[in-house]
Design an enzyme around this catalytic site. Structure first.
Site, short mmCIF file in Angstrom:
data_model
loop_
_atom_site.label_atom_id
_atom_site.label_comp_id
_atom_site.label_asym_id
_atom_site.label_seq_id
_atom_site.Cartn_x
_atom_site.Cartn_y
_atom_site.Cartn_z
N TYR A 1 9.20 4.69 15.78
CA TYR A 1 9.17 5.62 14.64
C TYR A 1 10.50 6.33 14.43
O TYR A 1 10.53 7.49 14.03
CB TYR A 1 8.02 6.64 14.80
CG TYR A 1 6.69 5.98 15.00
CD1 TYR A 1 6.05 5.33 13.96
CD2 TYR A 1 6.09 5.95 16.26
CE1 TYR A 1 4.83 4.69 14.14
CE2 TYR A 1 4.88 5.31 16.45
CZ TYR A 1 4.25 4.68 15.40
OH TYR A 1 3.06 4.04 15.59
N GLY B 1 -2.08 5.01 19.96
CA GLY B 1 -2.04 6.46 20.16
C GLY B 1 -1.40 6.93 21.44
O GLY B 1 -0.94 8.07 21.52
N CYS C 1 23.52 16.51 5.12
CA CYS C 1 23.71 17.77 4.39
C CYS C 1 22.44 18.61 4.38
O CYS C 1 21.94 18.98 3.31
CB CYS C 1 24.19 17.46 2.98
SG CYS C 1 25.72 16.54 3.02
N GLU C 2 21.89 18.86 5.53
CA GLU C 2 20.70 19.72 5.65
C GLU C 2 20.80 20.48 6.95
O GLU C 2 21.14 19.90 7.98
CB GLU C 2 19.42 18.86 5.76
CG GLU C 2 19.18 17.98 4.60
CD GLU C 2 17.80 18.15 4.00
OE1 GLU C 2 16.95 18.82 4.61
OE2 GLU C 2 17.60 17.61 2.91
N GLU D 1 -4.32 -1.16 19.88
CA GLU D 1 -3.18 -1.36 18.95
C GLU D 1 -2.01 -0.46 19.31
O GLU D 1 -1.59 0.37 18.50
CB GLU D 1 -3.62 -1.02 17.52
CG GLU D 1 -4.76 -1.84 17.00
CD GLU D 1 -5.25 -1.35 15.63
OE1 GLU D 1 -5.13 -0.16 15.33
OE2 GLU D 1 -5.73 -2.19 14.88
N PRO D 2 -1.47 -0.57 20.52
CA PRO D 2 -0.38 0.34 20.89
C PRO D 2 0.90 0.05 20.12
O PRO D 2 1.27 -1.11 19.91
CB PRO D 2 -0.18 0.04 22.38
CG PRO D 2 -0.69 -1.36 22.56
CD PRO D 2 -1.82 -1.53 21.58
N GLY D 3 1.56 1.10 19.71
CA GLY D 3 2.88 0.97 19.08
C GLY D 3 3.92 1.64 19.96
O GLY D 3 4.67 1.00 20.69
N ARG D 4 3.89 2.97 19.93
CA ARG D 4 4.88 3.76 20.66
C ARG D 4 4.94 3.40 22.15
O ARG D 4 6.03 3.28 22.72
CB ARG D 4 4.50 5.25 20.53
CG ARG D 4 5.56 6.21 20.99
CD ARG D 4 4.99 7.63 21.02
NE ARG D 4 4.34 8.01 19.78
CZ ARG D 4 4.96 8.57 18.75
NH1 ARG D 4 6.23 8.85 18.81
NH2 ARG D 4 4.28 8.89 17.65
N TYR E 1 8.45 16.52 12.41
CA TYR E 1 7.42 17.22 13.15
C TYR E 1 7.90 17.83 14.45
O TYR E 1 7.19 17.82 15.47
CB TYR E 1 6.15 16.38 13.37
CG TYR E 1 6.28 14.88 13.39
CD1 TYR E 1 5.88 14.13 12.30
CD2 TYR E 1 6.80 14.23 14.50
CE1 TYR E 1 5.98 12.76 12.30
CE2 TYR E 1 6.90 12.85 14.51
CZ TYR E 1 6.49 12.13 13.40
OH TYR E 1 6.59 10.77 13.42
N1 PLP Z 1 -3.10 1.54 14.78
C1 PLP Z 1 -3.12 2.25 13.65
C2 PLP Z 1 -4.20 1.99 12.67
C3 PLP Z 1 -2.14 3.20 13.40
O1 PLP Z 1 -2.16 3.91 12.27
C4 PLP Z 1 -1.12 3.40 14.36
C5 PLP Z 1 -0.07 4.41 14.15
O2 PLP Z 1 -0.03 5.16 13.23
C6 PLP Z 1 -1.12 2.62 15.51
C7 PLP Z 1 -2.12 1.70 15.70
C8 PLP Z 1 -0.07 2.75 16.57
O3 PLP Z 1 -0.09 4.02 17.12
P1 PLP Z 1 0.83 4.42 18.34
O4 PLP Z 1 2.22 4.04 18.01
O5 PLP Z 1 0.64 5.87 18.47
O6 PLP Z 1 0.32 3.66 19.54
#
Ligand code: PLP
Length: 418
Positions: A379, A237, A350-351, A280-283, A323
């Site tokens: 993303y 998140g 084309c939008e 669980e960091p992604g972004r 978004y």
């Molecule tokens: N964990 C879960 C279950 C998720 O659904 C997500 C993103 O949707 C993430 C981790 C990663 O989130 P973020 O990229 O915001 O850190």
């Protein structure tokens, strides 16, 4: 402006360089649009998370970009992976993520996905609904968490909020005791709870509220079920900055430390045994490490707007259209020139909604210029489409003046899984 780019970004002779590579040379050799990832920045983000929560397990939310090249670098930093589909699971395996650091998610896991999780003996499967108790047991899954939807309206765009009441993810706290009990009765190792409140969060507010709710829930579960969680997974998140006038979120280190300390204090206050934490960091691991290079084509004025059209758009970065995400840009080949006006950057699709940036201050762009958009590592490619029959961009990992292809143009997976 350079602070929005990866750590290694510098302007050399008016040209943006990243990871010791000239973006002009990368674009000439590999074509555009091109997503360039700085390996040092990815590794630094992983270390920042680990400094903030040294006892926790950090797993990469691989949906941000499921790519073996990136994941391999993270594995070398001791990071595992959170996967939510069979495809993501296979990429994590190809990248060498140990089963002991694999967390399997999904709000609609297929039987095949559950069987694959069991077969690779993934560390944890996160159950998303009561029916998964039986399905996990039948598939041979051993260790599970339960995803709780704590009813928190995180301060982010509604489309990337996930912990609110009525979300499609997880179960309400009131339902949790029955599912926990059922999982134990079914012979599953019911190890703990999971929450993920949303993405692009710029403070710890939502996570702190989640800790309060989880504390109450766990104190209650101890009293009613004689059960306490050995593991608490607080999801991902943490956001990144895409434009300079956006508030800067805490660093991963600050965020992880603040949230872990909050949880430990709340747990201690009700005398619950200290759980193992998972993030669980992604972004926040890969977002700022990535930038997108586009070639400028048409520059024209309609009404009050001067449009700068680039050779990609909503097919490689749907976030602005999905978004309202905001971005900024740098003319990568004339990076030391002063701004010559305010321009709108659009794609070639084309939008009318195919607008990447509504207002970008730039030196007057010309056909053939290279435009760099920072903070596009998460993303964007992961959500790329083939709209208008365009190919997905290629992606490179750069470090120490060398560039390695981690995704070939048009491909949906990495070129050479290990
Ligand atoms: N964990 C879960 C279950 C998720 O659904 C997500 C993103 O949707 C993430 C981790 C990663 O989130 P973020 O990229 O915001 O850190």
């Amino acid at each position: 402006m350079l602070e929005l780019f990866p750590d290694t970004a510098e302007i050399v002779g008016g040209v943006l360089h990243v990871g010791g590579c000239s973006t002009a040379a990368l674009a000439d050799e590999h074509g555009t649009p091109l997503v360039v990832y700085c390996e040092e920045t990815v590794r630094a983000a992983a270390r920042s998370w680990q400094r903030g929560a040294p006892d926790a397990t950090i797993v990469y939310g691989s949906k941000a970009l499921p790519n073996a090249g990136l994941v391999r670098a993270l594995v070398e930093e001791g990071v595992g992976a959170d996967v939510s589909t069979l495809g993501e699971l296979r990429i994590a395996q190809a990248a060498g993520v140990p089963a002991s650091k694999l967390v399997v998610h999904g709000n609609n896991k297929s039987d095949e996905e559950l069987a694959a999780a069991a077969e690779v003996d993934a560390w944890l499967v996160v159950m998303d609904e009561p029916g998964e108790v039986e399905r996990c047991a039948a598939a041979g899954v051993k260790r599970v968490l339960l995803r709780i939807t704590p009813g928190i309206e995180a301060d982010t765009h509604e489309k990337i909020r996930t912990g609110h009441a009525g979300s499609k993810f997880g179960v309400a706290p009131e339902e949790a005791p029955e599912v926990i009990d059922g999982a134990r009765a079914a012979g599953l190792e019911m190890l703990g709870l999971h929450v993920h409140l949303g993405s692009q969060l710029v403070d710890t507010g939502a996570a702190r509220s989640a800790v309060e709710r989880l504390t109450g829930l766990c104190a209650d579960a101890r009293a009613r079920l004689d059960w306490t969680p050995a593991i608490v997974n607080l999801g991902g998140g943490l956001g990144i900055r895409h434009v300079l006038d956006e508030p800067a979120p805490p660093s991963p280190e600050e965020y992880a430390r603040a949230v872990s300390e909050r949880l430990q204090a709340a747990w201690a206050a009700v005398d619950l045994p200290r759980p193992h934490l998972v993030f669980e960091p992604g972004r926040s691991l890969v977002g700022r490490a990535g930038l997108t290079l586009y070639r400028v084509g048409v520059v024209k004025r309609t009404g009050e707007t001067t449009w700068v059209a680039v050779d990609g758009g909503m097919s490689d970065n749907p976030r602005p259209a999905l978004y309202g995400a905001r971005y900024s840009a740098l003319l990568a080949t004339r990076a030391d020139e002063p701004p010559g006006g305010v321009f709108a950057v659009c794609g070639k699709h084309c939008e009318s909604g195919d607008v990447l940036i509504e207002r970008a201050e730039l030196p007057a762009p010309r056909r053939g210029d290279l435009l760099a958009i920072p903070a596009t590592g998460a993303y964007t490619l992961a959500m790329a489409s083939g709209y208008n029959a365009v190919e997905r961009p290629a992606a490179l990992l750069v470090v120490g003046g060398r560039a390695r292809a981690i995704l070939r143009r048009g491909q949906t997976e990495e070129p050479s899984p290990a």
